[in-house]
Motif scaffolding. Structure first.
Motif, short mmCIF file in Angstrom:
data_model
loop_
_atom_site.label_atom_id
_atom_site.label_comp_id
_atom_site.label_asym_id
_atom_site.label_seq_id
_atom_site.Cartn_x
_atom_site.Cartn_y
_atom_site.Cartn_z
N ARG A 59 0.82 -1.22 0.00
CA ARG A 59 0.00 0.00 0.00
C ARG A 59 0.85 1.27 0.00
NH1 ARG A 59 -5.33 0.78 -0.23
NH2 ARG A 59 -5.87 1.27 1.92
N GLU A 72 -9.96 0.08 -3.47
CA GLU A 72 -9.65 0.79 -2.23
C GLU A 72 -10.54 0.32 -1.09
OE1 GLU A 72 -7.73 3.17 0.36
OE2 GLU A 72 -7.18 2.84 -1.73
N ASP A 73 -11.82 0.11 -1.35
CA ASP A 73 -12.73 -0.34 -0.29
C ASP A 73 -12.37 -1.74 0.19
OD1 ASP A 73 -14.10 2.04 -0.48
OD2 ASP A 73 -15.75 1.23 -1.67
N ALA A 104 -9.16 -1.47 2.30
CA ALA A 104 -9.45 -0.84 3.59
C ALA A 104 -10.14 -1.81 4.53
CB ALA A 104 -10.31 0.41 3.37
N SER A 114 -8.50 -3.32 8.18
CA SER A 114 -9.10 -2.55 9.28
C SER A 114 -8.64 -3.13 10.61
CB SER A 114 -10.63 -2.57 9.17
OG SER A 114 -11.13 -3.88 9.28
N GLU A 169 -11.92 0.44 14.19
CA GLU A 169 -12.83 -0.20 13.26
C GLU A 169 -13.09 -1.64 13.68
OE1 GLU A 169 -10.01 0.52 10.13
OE2 GLU A 169 -11.30 2.03 9.21
#
Length: 284
Positions: free
Chosen positions: A88, A161-162, A165, A169, A178
């Motif tokens: 990342r 990206e989602d 992520a 988390s 999260e």
């Protein structure tokens, strides 16, 4: 293609101790007729590591995996939270930011993935909690180990990206805010909210020895399953071993520790100190 009855060796987090650990893997492969090796992630970053020790360790891992695959052995490598920081290009605990490209290229060469299956167990770096699965897997509350593995790797493969992520988390157990994800879930968080009905093998949380925990079913909430923690190669900041260096043998529904003693090897505490004296301390 992996089968549930393959003689599989599961290896905990290496954190740049590849030279030492791969020799122990070779001993197990030779003595136990191992057909497949699964690594639990975090190939990068260790206390006091530097550019030289990082690149040397990853070069050794890549060469070892290539050689073993040429010999016909199946090798699976799951992704750890430390590894994800390089992919990342994001700083994290212990990340060598000047090595983003080199480490990312090595991980791509190795073919890392988020999840695999050993025997009848899901293998991820940190484990899948029920809350995270309910939020992200969309499997209608019916969890099958093959389906969960496939969806996790599909999230990784999409590279959105989602998806990234969600995978990385972190919850309160690791300083996040999260729902704990499969790269960051703490041992305590997995204990409290395991994915029902799914046996899991994880690294990430350092343990003194292979730790097998049976999820209770009598509470009316959980479905009986087991959690196996195998991060036994960890070191403290002063390079003192936390665990005993044991690995995990999986065949079908059977899981059992592989200890230094059973392989006729020096205790992990002795071997790790000798390794540090020659491979780490002179370069600090």
């Amino acid at each position: 293609m992996a089968t549930s009855n393959q003689k599989t060796l599961v290896v905990g987090d290496m954190h740049l101790k590849e030279e030492l650990i791969l020799g122990r893997v070779d001993a197990a492969v030779s003595q136990m007729d191992i057909e497949r090796v699964v690594f639990c992630g975090d190939y990068t970053d260790e206390w006091h590591s530097n550019r030289l020790t990082t690149l040397d360790a990853l070069d050794m891992l890549v060469a070892w995996v290539r050689r073993r695959r040429r010999q016909g052995m199946e090798i699976d490598l799951v992704l750890g939270n430390h590894d994800m920081q390089y992919l990342r290009r994001a700083p994290g605990p212990g990340t060598h930011v000047d090595l983003y490209d080199e480490v990312a290229n090595a991980l791509a060469t190795l073919g890392v993935q988020v999840a695999t299956i050993a025997g009848n167990c899901l293998v991820t770096h940190a484990g899948v909690t029920r809350a995270w699965a309910d939020r992200h897997l969309e499997l209608n509350d019916t969890y099958d180990v093959c389906d969960v593995c496939q969806v996790l790797n599909a999230m990784w493969g999409r590279g959105g990206e989602d998806d990234f992520a969600a995978l990385e988390s972190a919850g309160p157990g690791r300083g996040g805010f999260e729902i704990p994800g499969p790269l960051w879930a703490d041992q305590s968080e997995l204990y409290q909210d395991p994915l029902p009905g799914i046996h899991q093998i994880v690294g990430h949380s350092p343990v003194e020895s292979i730790d097998l925990w049976q999820i209770p079913s009598e509470d009316g909430c959980h479905t009986a399953a087991k959690l196996v923690f195998c991060d036994t190669f960890g070191l403290t900041r002063d390079l003192t071993p936390i665990g005993d260096g044991s690995m995990l043998f999986v065949e079908g529904k059977s899981v059992e520790p592989v200890t230094s003693d059973s392989l006729g090897l020096d205790p992990w505490s002795v071997a790790s100190w000798e390794w540090m004296s020659t491979c780490v301390l002179p370069f600090l």
